[in-house]
Scaffold this active site. Structure first.
Site, PDB file in Angstrom:
ATOM      1  N   GLY A  74     101.878  30.842  66.664  1.00  0.00           N
ATOM      2  CA  GLY A  74     102.410  30.840  68.015  1.00  0.00           C
ATOM      3  C   GLY A  74     101.381  30.320  69.006  1.00  0.00           C
ATOM      4  O   GLY A  74     101.691  29.522  69.900  1.00  0.00           O
ATOM      5  N   LYS A 251     107.256  26.663  49.132  1.00  0.00           N
ATOM      6  CA  LYS A 251     105.847  26.257  49.051  1.00  0.00           C
ATOM      7  C   LYS A 251     104.912  27.455  49.132  1.00  0.00           C
ATOM      8  O   LYS A 251     103.832  27.451  48.529  1.00  0.00           O
ATOM      9  CB  LYS A 251     105.533  25.226  50.131  1.00  0.00           C
ATOM     10  CG  LYS A 251     105.714  25.717  51.579  1.00  0.00           C
ATOM     11  CD  LYS A 251     104.432  26.197  52.207  1.00  0.00           C
ATOM     12  CE  LYS A 251     104.649  26.662  53.639  1.00  0.00           C
ATOM     13  NZ  LYS A 251     103.393  27.091  54.281  1.00  0.00           N
ATOM     14  N   THR A 308      99.185  24.058  51.510  1.00  0.00           N
ATOM     15  CA  THR A 308      99.157  25.502  51.291  1.00  0.00           C
ATOM     16  C   THR A 308      98.494  25.870  49.970  1.00  0.00           C
ATOM     17  O   THR A 308      97.852  26.915  49.863  1.00  0.00           O
ATOM     18  CB  THR A 308     100.593  26.071  51.328  1.00  0.00           C
ATOM     19  OG1 THR A 308     101.253  25.584  52.500  1.00  0.00           O
ATOM     20  CG2 THR A 308     100.591  27.571  51.374  1.00  0.00           C
TER      21      THR A 308
END
Length: 403
Positions: A74, A251, A308
């Protein structure tokens, strides 16, 4: 090296229009939109050199963006928008945190060393944050989204579009973010979904990043791309919402498997094979649910998986690494300050596959996804599970292409 830099510059330049911020949000009138789009076309004809593109100027009308969720991502997305000179409000949980952000321009808990743009203002008051928002960015973890939206939905104005940056599958409903948003906020507004290889810290540090925004309303996707794109933040668009959502969920589960592989010391060969096979399962599931293969092989699928699985900043990879080293899921969760979405998603994903995917021996079609869930649930140990994958029966690499 110079060639690599030139390629990155070209990539960033091509992701946003020359006229950039001369646009209107997709929930304005058709007359206003056509007027500005005509101006866009006129402006875009004046430039021909892709490398001479400039960062867009502020829009000719008041735009305000609110980011719901004060975690790392965020903060990162608020920074992206605020760097464009757009007033950005960060809706956080406590007024104390809001005061520290407003006074010191840093979050007291997350990425404390990162200075936020001064156009980012924080508040814990939902009405203050949401009442005049032109766009709302949702960056609350999936498993907390429904409860969160139920507390703020009365303050969200009608027709204001929502851009979701959350990835995963809700454990209670087995739904994606598109399902949760429509159930909580209704189907009378437009939604978009952001995904791609994008670590929050690198975004805040201005490292070159490329993402994709998918929406059934392509005008909204285009508007959001122009809103967020910059010299170091490339934004591409897509209509394939389910493809982007599948990639963003799966993922994280593959990253847990990759982390376990590293924690167990199984080597690069094993990890590379595991990640590749995991991407195959992502593709198989995506196509079954209606995704386009090109989306799975793009930024939100394979691209985000690479980041990732191999990136040192990945919480899901780190979770898997610690599992491989012998810690329990409970011990790891207790020590983490942010959510590793792949943990809950792995359980929900297997349940969703069993519910929505028909056919024989689903565990043979999705062995990595099923295996990670079994390990997290304590049905097998990491070494046992990964060795089982390596000793899988010999067969064609892609059994669904036999005919």
């Amino acid at each position: 090296m110079r060639g690599v830099i030139l390629l990155l510059v070209t990539l960033m330049a091509t992701s946003h229009n020359v006229s950039a911020f001369s646009f209107v949000p997709s929930h304005t009138s058709i007359r206003d939109r056509s007027s500005v789009q005509s101006s866009n076309r006129s402006a875009s004809r004046k430039s021909h050199n892709i490398l001479s593109m400039k960062v867009s100027s502020p829009p000719p009308y008041p735009v305000r963006v609110t980011v719901m969720g004060g975690g790392n991502f965020g903060i990162a997305l608020a920074s992206v928008v605020a760097k464009k000179g757009i007033p950005t409000t960060l809706l956080v949980r406590s007024e104390e945190v809001a005061e520290q952000i407003n006074e010191k321009h840093r979050h007291p808990k997350y990425m404390k060393d990162i200075a936020l743009p001064r156009t980012v203002r924080a508040t814990a008051n939902k009405k203050t944050a949401l009442s005049d928002a032109t766009y709302i960015i949702h960056a609350v973890p999936v498993q907390y989204t429904r409860d969160y939206l139920n507390t703020v939905k009365d303050a969200i104005p009608p027709n204001v579009p929502i851009l979701s940056a959350s990835k995963g599958i809700e454990t209670s409903s087995l739904g994606f973010m598109a399902d949760i948003l429509k159930e909580c906020l209704g189907e009378d507004r437009s939604y978009a979904f952001l995904s791609g290889p994008s670590f929050a810290r690198e975004i805040c540090e201005g490292v070159a990043t490329a993402v994709v925004i998918a929406s059934e309303d392509l005008m909204l996707a285009d508007d959001l791309a122009e809103l967020m794109a910059g010299e170091d933040f490339a934004v591409f668009t897509s209509r394939d919402v389910i493809g982007v959502e599948v990639g963003g969920a799966v993922k994280n589960v593959i990253a847990i498997a990759a982390g376990m592989c590293e924690g167990l010391g199984l080597g690069t060969n094993a990890m590379s094979g595991l990640v590749t096979r995991g991407c195959g399962e992502m593709r198989r599931l995506g196509i079954y649910l209606g995704a386009r293969p090109s989306t799975i092989s793009g930024l939100s699928g394979v691209g985000d998986t690479f980041g990732t699985c191999f990136g040192p900043l990945s919480r899901n990879r780190q979770f898997g690494y610690r599992l491989g080293k012998g810690e329990t899921p409970e011990e790891i969760r207790a020590s983490m300050t942010e959510v590793a979405e792949g943990v809950d998603t792995s359980i929900a994903l297997v349940k969703m596959i069993k519910k929505r995917c028909k056919g024989y021996r689903l565990d043979l079609k999705y062995p990595i996804l099923f295996g990670v869930a079994d390990i997290i649930e304590g049905n097998m140990r990491p070494l046992e599970g990964l060795k089982g994958l390596m000793n899988f029966p010999t067969r064609m690499e892609n059994y669904d292409e036999r005919f």
